[in-house]
Design an enzyme around this catalytic site. Structure first.
Site, mmCIF file in Angstrom:
data_model
loop_
_atom_site.group_PDB
_atom_site.id
_atom_site.type_symbol
_atom_site.label_atom_id
_atom_site.label_comp_id
_atom_site.label_asym_id
_atom_site.label_seq_id
_atom_site.Cartn_x
_atom_site.Cartn_y
_atom_site.Cartn_z
ATOM 1 N N CYS A 44 0.807 -1.221 0.000
ATOM 2 C CA CYS A 44 0.000 0.000 0.000
ATOM 3 C C CYS A 44 0.842 1.273 0.000
ATOM 4 O O CYS A 44 0.366 2.335 -0.383
ATOM 5 C CB CYS A 44 -0.946 -0.002 1.200
ATOM 6 S SG CYS A 44 -2.158 -1.332 1.151
ATOM 7 N N HIS A 102 -3.561 7.071 2.149
ATOM 8 C CA HIS A 102 -3.923 5.799 1.533
ATOM 9 C C HIS A 102 -5.362 5.482 1.906
ATOM 10 O O HIS A 102 -5.756 5.592 3.072
ATOM 11 C CB HIS A 102 -2.984 4.703 2.015
ATOM 12 C CG HIS A 102 -3.478 3.322 1.737
ATOM 13 N ND1 HIS A 102 -3.892 2.936 0.483
ATOM 14 C CD2 HIS A 102 -3.661 2.246 2.558
ATOM 15 C CE1 HIS A 102 -4.298 1.668 0.535
ATOM 16 N NE2 HIS A 102 -4.170 1.236 1.781
ATOM 17 N N ASN A 133 -10.306 0.200 -1.736
ATOM 18 C CA ASN A 133 -8.871 0.129 -1.455
ATOM 19 C C ASN A 133 -8.149 -0.645 -2.559
ATOM 20 O O ASN A 133 -8.220 -1.865 -2.604
ATOM 21 C CB ASN A 133 -8.666 -0.552 -0.092
ATOM 22 C CG ASN A 133 -7.206 -0.670 0.312
ATOM 23 O OD1 ASN A 133 -6.301 -0.425 -0.476
ATOM 24 N ND2 ASN A 133 -6.983 -1.064 1.548
#
Length: 334
Positions: A121, A261, A291
């Site tokens: 990520c 994020h 996501n």
């Protein structure tokens, strides 16, 4: 665009932004029905309403190239000028060879080096930091892309991951600039190997290679301890954000936008509260795009540039944390 001369200090301009999301929209009701969850369960816990999943036959390299093409088009830069392509991804087309050379080839970047970067990520944070240094020292433009097809790594029976992850790509073009206050002004990168297996794909690497006896379920993503991931991610994002702001010699009040994020709304809000960032300064796409790991930050930047606008002279704070554990933050001057 005014490029820096060889004799002057150089900044790094954000010359173009781009994004791509597959056409297929997967709404919460579809997943809730499959998992036997009550209506509204996913949005209440994650802030996600829908996400995009790649169609059969759609490839990571195609998605990355689409985002890169948009960023290049918006930059107005000749493709022969791009000297480096960095692709942040956890889901390349193949384990070998890397996907970045194919993406560069598809984009007609005939004079560009190309490399994959696996930072989970936080991959875009690492890739942008690397590319910024390249542009400053070599005074040549770079293309940074982050892209993932996580829908093909999901255990659809596991609510901890099936409700969160999605497919998307985002891209930025960086170019040398005479404005020395543009580009990465401060960065703090972090790693915590004590949480190495909190988010993982157990098998398929060289430690546990593919074999005829391998259970296919072991090649899918799992989140072993969601509470630990939450606590560690919030702490890592907040700590690195404070350090990056300090390295940029700024105060939190001087940050125009925070682009975290897009893990889920709970992690975003908990980190925002720790940093005392005003809610209106947070840029988010998690509700509609979920996501997509490293892709969420450039995706969000590109989407928000279209709807809210990003102006020269603004300061952006980017923060991420994910599997590994890897994380980091940087302050980006526009």
């Amino acid at each position: 665009m005014r490029w820096a001369s060889q004799s002057r200090p150089v900044g790094v301009a954000l010359a173009g932004l781009g994004h791509f999301a597959p056409a297929r929209v997967v709404r919460n009701c579809e997943i809730e029905r499959e998992l036997g969850l009550e209506a509204g369960w996913i949005e209440r816990r994650t802030g996600i309403r829908s996400r995009r999943h790649a169609s059969e036959g759609e490839t990571l390299s195609e998605m990355a190239a689409a985002a890169g093409a948009m960023a290049l088009g918006r930059s107005g830069m000749a493709r022969a000028d791009i000297a480096l392509t960095v692709l942040a991804t956890s889901t390349p087309d193949h384990l070998l060879p890397p996907s970045a050379p194919l993406v560069a080839h598809c984009l007609g970047l005939v004079r560009s080096g190309a490399i994959d970067m696996a930072g989970a990520c936080a991959g875009f944070i690492y890739a942008l930091t690397l590319a910024d240094g390249f542009v400053r020292t070599q005074r040549r433009p770079a293309l940074v892309i982050a892209a993932n097809i996580l829908s093909r790594r999901l255990d659809k029976r596991d609510r901890s991951s099936a409700v969160l992850f999605a497919d998307a790509a985002g891209a930025v073009v960086l170019a040398p600039s005479e404005h020395t206050d543009a580009g990465v002004l401060g960065a703090e990168l972090a790693a915590d190997g004590s949480g190495y297996d909190l988010i993982r794909i157990p098998a398929g690497g060289s430690s546990r290679p593919f074999s005829p006896s391998l259970d296919v379920g072991e090649t899918l993503m799992e989140i072993r301890d969601g509470r630990a991931v939450f606590q560690k991610a919030v702490a890592m994002m907040a700590d690195t954000a404070r350090a990056a702001i300090a390295r940029a010699e700024l105060e939190i009040g001087e940050i125009d936008h925070w682009v975290p994020h897009q893990a889920n709304s709970r992690i975003i809000e908990a980190t925002r509260a720790k940093l005392a960032i005003a809610p209106e300064r947070v840029l988010s796409s998690v509700a509609d795009y979920a996501n997509s790991s490293a892709a969420t930050i450039p995706l969000t930047m590109s989407l928000m540039a279209e709807t809210r606008g990003l102006a020269s002279g603004q300061k952006l704070l980017l923060s991420a944390a994910g599997a590994g554990l890897t994380g980091g933050s940087l302050v980006l001057g526009l």
